[in-house]
Design an enzyme around this catalytic site. Structure first.
Site, short mmCIF file in Angstrom:
data_model
loop_
_atom_site.label_atom_id
_atom_site.label_comp_id
_atom_site.label_asym_id
_atom_site.label_seq_id
_atom_site.Cartn_x
_atom_site.Cartn_y
_atom_site.Cartn_z
N LYS A 191 -17.50 -0.98 6.11
CA LYS A 191 -17.93 -2.11 5.29
C LYS A 191 -19.45 -2.16 5.16
O LYS A 191 -19.97 -2.45 4.07
CB LYS A 191 -17.41 -3.40 5.91
CG LYS A 191 -17.68 -4.65 5.08
CD LYS A 191 -16.98 -5.86 5.69
CE LYS A 191 -17.20 -7.10 4.82
NZ LYS A 191 -16.46 -8.28 5.35
N GLU A 248 0.81 -1.22 0.00
CA GLU A 248 0.00 0.00 0.00
C GLU A 248 0.84 1.27 0.00
O GLU A 248 0.44 2.29 -0.56
CB GLU A 248 -0.96 0.00 1.19
CG GLU A 248 -2.04 -1.06 1.13
CD GLU A 248 -1.65 -2.39 1.77
OE1 GLU A 248 -2.52 -3.26 1.95
OE2 GLU A 248 -0.44 -2.56 2.08
N PHE A 267 -11.46 -6.76 14.37
CA PHE A 267 -10.37 -7.25 13.52
C PHE A 267 -10.05 -6.23 12.43
O PHE A 267 -10.94 -5.77 11.73
CB PHE A 267 -10.78 -8.59 12.89
CG PHE A 267 -9.75 -9.15 11.95
CD1 PHE A 267 -8.51 -9.57 12.41
CD2 PHE A 267 -10.03 -9.24 10.59
CE1 PHE A 267 -7.56 -10.08 11.53
CE2 PHE A 267 -9.09 -9.76 9.70
CZ PHE A 267 -7.85 -10.17 10.18
N GLN A 268 -8.79 -5.89 12.30
CA GLN A 268 -8.29 -4.93 11.32
C GLN A 268 -8.97 -3.56 11.46
O GLN A 268 -9.21 -2.86 10.46
CB GLN A 268 -8.42 -5.46 9.90
CG GLN A 268 -7.47 -6.63 9.62
CD GLN A 268 -7.35 -6.99 8.15
OE1 GLN A 268 -8.28 -6.80 7.38
NE2 GLN A 268 -6.21 -7.54 7.78
N MET A 328 24.22 9.24 1.67
CA MET A 328 24.14 10.55 2.30
C MET A 328 24.49 10.49 3.78
O MET A 328 25.15 11.37 4.32
CB MET A 328 22.75 11.17 2.09
CG MET A 328 22.67 12.62 2.54
SD MET A 328 23.75 13.72 1.58
CE MET A 328 22.69 14.12 0.19
#
Length: 598
Positions: A191, A79, A141-142, A502
């Site tokens: 959802k 993602e 959940f999630q 760097m």
């Protein structure tokens, strides 16, 4: 040919409807929230959606398979990569980038990209799945408080509570992302809202209380600016990324040519003014040109155009441009006099102000000023060793020669980024894409992926080059396989010095050569084999005499990405450099004793 085949062929031959025209047939109809959402994206002409499915958005993906909307969905492998891809899409095309992910880890994986877009004023809309409304706050959940997590790094964020609200919220989100100072907007989609039934409605009119695009450009201010410009003997245009966001590059160039005022740009301003122009000073700031920083320190007037005076430009603010009056043209009011006090400010669109100001200003006679700047150019030009070793600056010069300066270049963060800014000489807007404010390693490859999809979606034929260090490349290397799967012919450059370059540079200059955890030799893969495992072409150069051949072979491959690994000198440093705590005229131009600068 059957009648069905004939109809299908006829449909394919017809131009695809875009925007509101594409969804006119659905207005007033009942459908699921998930289908409403897809049509809302069509109404915004979202041509490419970068996403990854999951439980909270599975109904959207199910409807996608059924409805077949007129945008392309690109399945990214992480993602964060998807969010950077949306940034690359937005920067290359000037359109809003779109991301769709699931709840919980799907949402939190986008946070780095959202923060990057917020810092760099990139218009993206990130749609995140969420657990059903009754479960919010129950540690389901999630579940993640996505609104809370992203509140400080977005222009605005939404929690959708009804399927009927989806078209309005989506429309507002895209409007917010693209207008004013562009930036990211997050829309959280529970959802159960996606599963519920609603009516698709679309209203082009947007009424958002408390939000408007500023236009503070009155006649009094314009004439005051004219007097300041006329009075100045050593004027300078300091140009930032807001000029490109405003699509004002052409107007800016006309203004500079009309007034004879030299131009220096920030990292994000590269391409707003052609760097092959005699009035161009290139980039200013921490790793900018010696002559550009000297011009800043000696200027008596600085016209800041779509720039925010960030610390990488100014160094110590109390010693920056000590002799200059400041005119600041900036769409974001919070940036005016935040770091550097503005003697005169226009809180308005850059393009609009320059268009109104140009006919009022007479050309200036600044030959003595331009001659002085040329003296500084001659005093400290960009140089690197020509000793038979493979140097990254040499590679970049060869890449520019091969591309003719007509490529879209996405750079990662670190030494590779600064060398590219110094040596590639950008002449067109939207051809330089990088992570500036957040400095996100791993940005270049997915951003180049997004740029490639964006250019393809809008029929723009430009080569896309992704420039990386070996450290940053490994942070999102998984997206290489996505580019390959879709035949995006990226030219991927890896400057491999087997170090976090760097950080190594700072450790050598300021930390007595204590190279703590920056040596990547033991953990770097064989980049050629890695690229081939992702079904990409792969080439390698270890000596200067191999560079031309590698680049020529790469340019002949146009059906998939090609990875070019250049094994460069590990000790090479980026100069000039303004050390931390120093002013813009205290630049290191080569290796010095570290204790001088600590």
């Amino acid at each position: 040919m059957s009648s069905a085949s004939t109809a299908a062929a006829l449909a394919e031959s017809q131009p695809r409807l875009r925007g509101r025209d594409a969804v006119q047939q659905y207005i007033g109809k009942k459908m699921s929230g998930a289908e409403i959402f897809l049509h809302a994206l069509e109404a915004e002409d979202a041509r490419v959606v970068f996403g990854h499915p999951g439980g909270a958005v599975i109904h959207v993906y199910d409807e996608m398979a059924r409805v077949k909307p007129n945008f392309q969905h690109v399945l990214v492998r992480h993602e964060q990569g998807g969010t950077h891809a949306a940034e690359g899409y937005a920067k290359a095309t000037g359109q809003v980038g779109t991301v769709l992910v699931t709840s919980g880890p799907g949402a939190t994986n986008t946070v780095t990209g959202i923060a990057d877009a917020f810092m760099d004023s990139v218009p993206i809309v990130v749609f995140t799945g969420q657990v059903p409304m009754p479960l919010i706050g129950n540690d389901a959940f999630q579940e993640t408080d996505t609104l809370g997590v992203t509140r400080s790094i977005t222009k605005h964020n939404y929690l959708v509570r009804s399927p009927d609200d989806i078209p309005r919220i989506v429309h507002e989100a895209y409007h917010l992302a693209r207008t004013g100072r562009p930036g990211p907007v997050v829309v959280d989609l529970p959802k159960d809202v996606l599963m519920a039934e609603g009516v698709f409605q679309f209203d082009e009119e947007i009424q958002m209380r408390g939000y408007s695009v500023p236009d503070d450009c009155d006649e009094i201010r314009l004439h005051r600016a004219v007097r300041m410009i006329e009075k100045s003997q050593r004027p300078l245009l300091y140009v930032g990324g807001g000029t490109i966001n405003s699509n004002a590059a052409e107007v800016l160039t006309e203004f500079a040519h009309h007034t004879n005022i030299p131009v220096t740009t920030s990292l994000h301003g590269l391409g707003a003014f052609p760097e092959d122009d005699p009035l161009s000073l290139g980039m200013l700031g921490m790793h900018g040109m010696w002559w550009a920083n000297q011009a800043v320190q000696h200027a008596d007037l600085i016209i800041a155009v779509g720039a925010r005076f960030d610390d990488r430009v100014t160094g110590m603010v109390d010693r920056w441009a000590p002799h200059a009056a400041i005119i600041h043209i900036e769409i974001d009011k919070s940036c005016i006099s935040k770091n550097i006090y503005a003697d005169l400010a226009f809180n308005a669109d850059v393009k609009s102000v320059l268009e109104q100001l140009r006919p009022l200003v007479k050309p200036k006679k600044v030959k003595r000023w331009l001659n002085k700047i040329q003296d500084w150019r001659d005093e400290c030009p960009l140089t690197y060793a020509d000793d038979g070793e493979l140097r990254p600056q040499y590679v970049l010069e060869k890449l520019r020669a091969r591309s003719g300066g007509d490529a879209v270049v996405c750079t990662d963060v670190g030494q590779n980024q600064m060398w590219a800014a110094q040596y590639l000489k950008f002449t067109q807007p939207r051809t330089h894409i990088t992570s500036g404010g957040l400095g996100t390693m791993g940005f270049s490859l997915p951003a180049a992926l997004g740029a490639g999809f964006g250019l393809r979606a809008y029929g723009i034929d430009k080569t896309v080059i992704s420039i990386n260090g070996d450290g940053g490349f490994m942070m999102n290397a998984q997206e290489l396989a996505v580019a390959s799967a879709h035949g995006i012919p990226l030219k991927v450059v890896i400057m491999n010095n087997n170090f976090l370059g760097m950080v190594r540079q700072w450790q050598e200059l300021f930390h007595e050569n204590r190279f703590s955890h920056t040596d990547l030799t033991d953990t770097n893969p064989d980049f050629v084999q890695l690229a081939r495992a992702s079904r990409c072409a792969a080439l390698r150069a270890e000596r200067p005499d191999q560079v031309d051949d590698v680049i020529e072979k790469a340019w002949k491959i146009n059906d998939r990405p090609v990875v070019m690994e250049f094994r460069v000198v590990k000790e090479e440093m980026v100069f000039p450099m303004v050390p931390a705590g120093k002013s813009s005229d205290e630049m290191i131009t080569s290796r010095h004793a570290p204790e001088t600068f600590v």
